[in-house]
Scaffold this motif. Structure first.
Motif, PDB file in Angstrom:
ATOM      1  N   THR A 134       0.837  -1.194   0.000  1.00  0.00           N
ATOM      2  CA  THR A 134       0.000   0.000   0.000  1.00  0.00           C
ATOM      3  C   THR A 134       0.876   1.249   0.000  1.00  0.00           C
ATOM      4  N   ALA A 135       0.547   2.214  -0.848  1.00  0.00           N
ATOM      5  CA  ALA A 135       1.253   3.503  -0.881  1.00  0.00           C
ATOM      6  C   ALA A 135       0.377   4.564  -0.240  1.00  0.00           C
ATOM      7  N   ARG A 136       0.971   5.350   0.643  1.00  0.00           N
ATOM      8  CA  ARG A 136       0.219   6.391   1.340  1.00  0.00           C
ATOM      9  C   ARG A 136       0.995   7.704   1.254  1.00  0.00           C
ATOM     10  N   ALA A 137       0.342   8.756   0.769  1.00  0.00           N
ATOM     11  CA  ALA A 137       0.984  10.069   0.698  1.00  0.00           C
ATOM     12  C   ALA A 137       1.098  10.652   2.100  1.00  0.00           C
ATOM     13  N   VAL A 138       2.250  11.243   2.398  1.00  0.00           N
ATOM     14  CA  VAL A 138       2.469  11.895   3.684  1.00  0.00           C
ATOM     15  C   VAL A 138       3.080  13.276   3.438  1.00  0.00           C
ATOM     16  N   THR A 139       3.020  14.126   4.447  1.00  0.00           N
ATOM     17  CA  THR A 139       3.578  15.477   4.344  1.00  0.00           C
ATOM     18  C   THR A 139       4.503  15.742   5.520  1.00  0.00           C
ATOM     19  N   LEU A 140       5.692  16.209   5.217  1.00  0.00           N
ATOM     20  CA  LEU A 140       6.640  16.617   6.254  1.00  0.00           C
ATOM     21  C   LEU A 140       6.504  18.114   6.486  1.00  0.00           C
ATOM     22  N   PHE A 141       6.698  18.549   7.704  1.00  0.00           N
ATOM     23  CA  PHE A 141       6.591  19.968   8.069  1.00  0.00           C
ATOM     24  C   PHE A 141       5.229  20.532   7.644  1.00  0.00           C
ATOM     25  N   ALA A 142       4.172  19.748   7.846  1.00  0.00           N
ATOM     26  CA  ALA A 142       2.832  20.153   7.410  1.00  0.00           C
ATOM     27  C   ALA A 142       2.443  21.500   8.004  1.00  0.00           C
ATOM     28  N   GLY A 143       1.856  22.353   7.160  1.00  0.00           N
ATOM     29  CA  GLY A 143       1.377  23.645   7.614  1.00  0.00           C
ATOM     30  C   GLY A 143       2.431  24.715   7.744  1.00  0.00           C
ATOM     31  N   THR A 144       3.663  24.433   7.291  1.00  0.00           N
ATOM     32  CA  THR A 144       4.743  25.408   7.369  1.00  0.00           C
ATOM     33  C   THR A 144       5.195  25.796   5.960  1.00  0.00           C
ATOM     34  N   ALA A 145       6.115  26.756   5.898  1.00  0.00           N
ATOM     35  CA  ALA A 145       6.615  27.235   4.611  1.00  0.00           C
ATOM     36  C   ALA A 145       7.521  26.230   3.920  1.00  0.00           C
ATOM     37  N   ARG A 146       7.902  25.180   4.631  1.00  0.00           N
ATOM     38  CA  ARG A 146       8.782  24.189   4.003  1.00  0.00           C
ATOM     39  C   ARG A 146       8.155  22.795   3.954  1.00  0.00           C
ATOM     40  N   GLU A 147       6.874  22.747   3.667  1.00  0.00           N
ATOM     41  CA  GLU A 147       6.206  21.455   3.495  1.00  0.00           C
ATOM     42  C   GLU A 147       6.908  20.617   2.433  1.00  0.00           C
ATOM     43  N   LEU A 148       7.053  19.339   2.724  1.00  0.00           N
ATOM     44  CA  LEU A 148       7.680  18.411   1.789  1.00  0.00           C
ATOM     45  C   LEU A 148       6.750  17.230   1.547  1.00  0.00           C
ATOM     46  N   SER A 149       6.575  16.866   0.291  1.00  0.00           N
ATOM     47  CA  SER A 149       5.750  15.704  -0.043  1.00  0.00           C
ATOM     48  C   SER A 149       6.558  14.427   0.159  1.00  0.00           C
TER      49      SER A 149
END
Length: 430
Positions: A134-149
């Motif tokens: 299973t592949a699941r999208a996640v977000t690093l630094f969510a809600g900040t100016a440096r969000e990373l997919s």
């Protein structure tokens, strides 16, 4: 990885330009001005016909349109000049292909023709998720100016006891797949590990997703995003066991990031305890050794001057480091790296390390890879595996691949050898 290629190519270009004469010298000056954005200076060299047709703004927009097709510049290829026709051609390597620059001069040395031809890289081979994964999208630094997919891959039946890994890129801007030409090594590794029951999280680098943000040190580029990736991994999976897997510069930093971020073990792919500037020096010397003998002395002197500057990194003040570049890399960045003793960190960690290397790797030499074993020894915590015929991406090398055609060597779509994931899985099982 991309940073090393770009620095090497740029240095070779500048050095060769200093020695060339006639058409080649003029063409390299045009290429340097083009990449530096000095469009007015180029237009001033046009003959009357060219000047009537193209102004600086048109030239700038033309270059922008070409780069929009093939991505940002990552390096420069060799220059081929023909004195009889007073023309020359050079390759500009980009993230998703290359640009061929062709320039011609009249009898007075003015530019009579200038063409930029984009050539997109072959698309990477498509891969389907392994069965049950299973592949699941996640977000690093969510809600900040440096969000990373990012993307989390979960093997069938995954739970908190499943082994997990965070996959970390080499140098330069990279997406989560570490796309290089027609290749996606981190995607391949993630898929192969997932098929073997190992979950992974990979993510876009901050230098790729946010080129507008300042990145001064190792911590800005690596430590903070990797620590956030590990936090997200544990939050999403409840993982009780997490391993660091780093490639190229990510492999060089394996001991430091394993300790700083709190991983249980580490895998270093194509890494070395050498400094980044030492790798650049070695690669430049390898290039020089393949050039005509009459050029080698002058080029060696220039590279030696950069090495001497690098050896003063730890003595530089903040002001000096901020104003200095070594092998085209910020001295602030290299000074931070020079403060990290990867061998001492690996020894003091008490954690197990797996070191992997492809024997056809022309970016990290055998000597550079063997430095791990030479300094750490063969204790039970350290495992070393090499792969005949595999290159820096752990993909089959092609005949003729060398440091002189580094960017071109990675354009042909291939896949990471499945043995890499198999050996990692076997090591984790122990």
């Amino acid at each position: 990885m991309k940073r090393i290629i770009a620095v090497l190519a740029a240095l070779l270009l500048v050095c060769a330009g200093a020695l060339a004469e006639g058409t080649q010298e003029r063409a390299q000056a045009v290429l340097e001005a083009l990449l530096a954005g000095q469009f007015d200076a180029i237009v001033e060299q046009f003959d009357d016909t060219m000047r009537a047709a193209v102004d600086a703004k048109t030239l700038e927009s033309g270059l922008g349109a070409v780069l929009a097709q093939v991505g940002g510049v990552t390096g420069i290829g060799g220059m081929q000049a023909d004195e009889e026709s007073r023309s020359a051609a050079a390759s500009i390597f980009c993230e998703n292909g290359s640009v061929t620059m062709v320039v011609a001069f009249d009898e007075d040395g003015r530019i009579s023709a200038l063409m930029l031809r984009p050539e997109q890289a072959a698309a990477a081979q498509e891969r389907e998720l392994p069965q049950g994964v299973t592949a699941r999208a996640v977000t690093l630094f969510a809600g900040t100016a440096r969000e990373l997919s990012g993307e989390l891959l979960l093997p069938e039946g995954a739970d908190a006891q499943t082994p997990y890994a965070v996959l970390v890129h080499g140098s330069g801007p990279s997406d989560m797949d570490e796309t290089v030409g027609g290749n996606k090594p981190l995607r391949d590794l993630a898929y192969d590990l997932a098929a073997l029951g190992i979950g992974t999280l990979r993510f876009d680098k901050v230098t790729y997703a946010h080129p507008e943000l300042p990145v001064a040190t190792i911590d800005d580029e690596y430590t903070q995003p990797v620590a956030e990736a590990l936090r997200v991994l544990r939050e999403e999976t409840g993982a009780q066991r997490a391993v660091y897997i780093g490639h190229s510069e990510g492999g060089m930093l394996a001991p430091y990031l394993t300790q700083a971020c709190g991983f249980d073990a580490a895998v270093a792919l194509a890494g070395t305890p050498w400094q980044l500037w030492e790798i650049s020096y070695a690669q430049n010397m390898a290039i020089i050794a393949q050039l005509p003998e009459e050029q080698q002395e002058a080029l060696t002197a220039q590279v030696d001057a950069q090495r001497a500057l690098a050896q003063t990194l730890l003595q530089m003040s903040d002001e000096e480091a901020e104003a200095t570049a070594v092998f085209g890399i910020s001295a602030v960045y290299l000074r931070h790296m020079a403060q990290l003793d990867e061998i001492a960190l690996a020894k003091d960690s008490g954690k197990p390390f797996l070191f992997l290397w492809g024997e056809a790797d022309f970016q990290v030499s055998r000597e550079a890879f063997d430095a791990w074993r030479d300094q750490l020894g063969d204790g039970e915590r350290y495992t070393y595996i090499t792969y005949p015929g595999l290159n820096h991406l752990f993909m089959p090398a092609s005949e003729g691949d060398s440091i002189l055609n580094a960017q071109a060597a990675y354009q042909t779509p291939k896949q990471m050898d499945a043995r890499v994931a198999q050996d990692i899985a076997a090591w984790l099982a122990e």
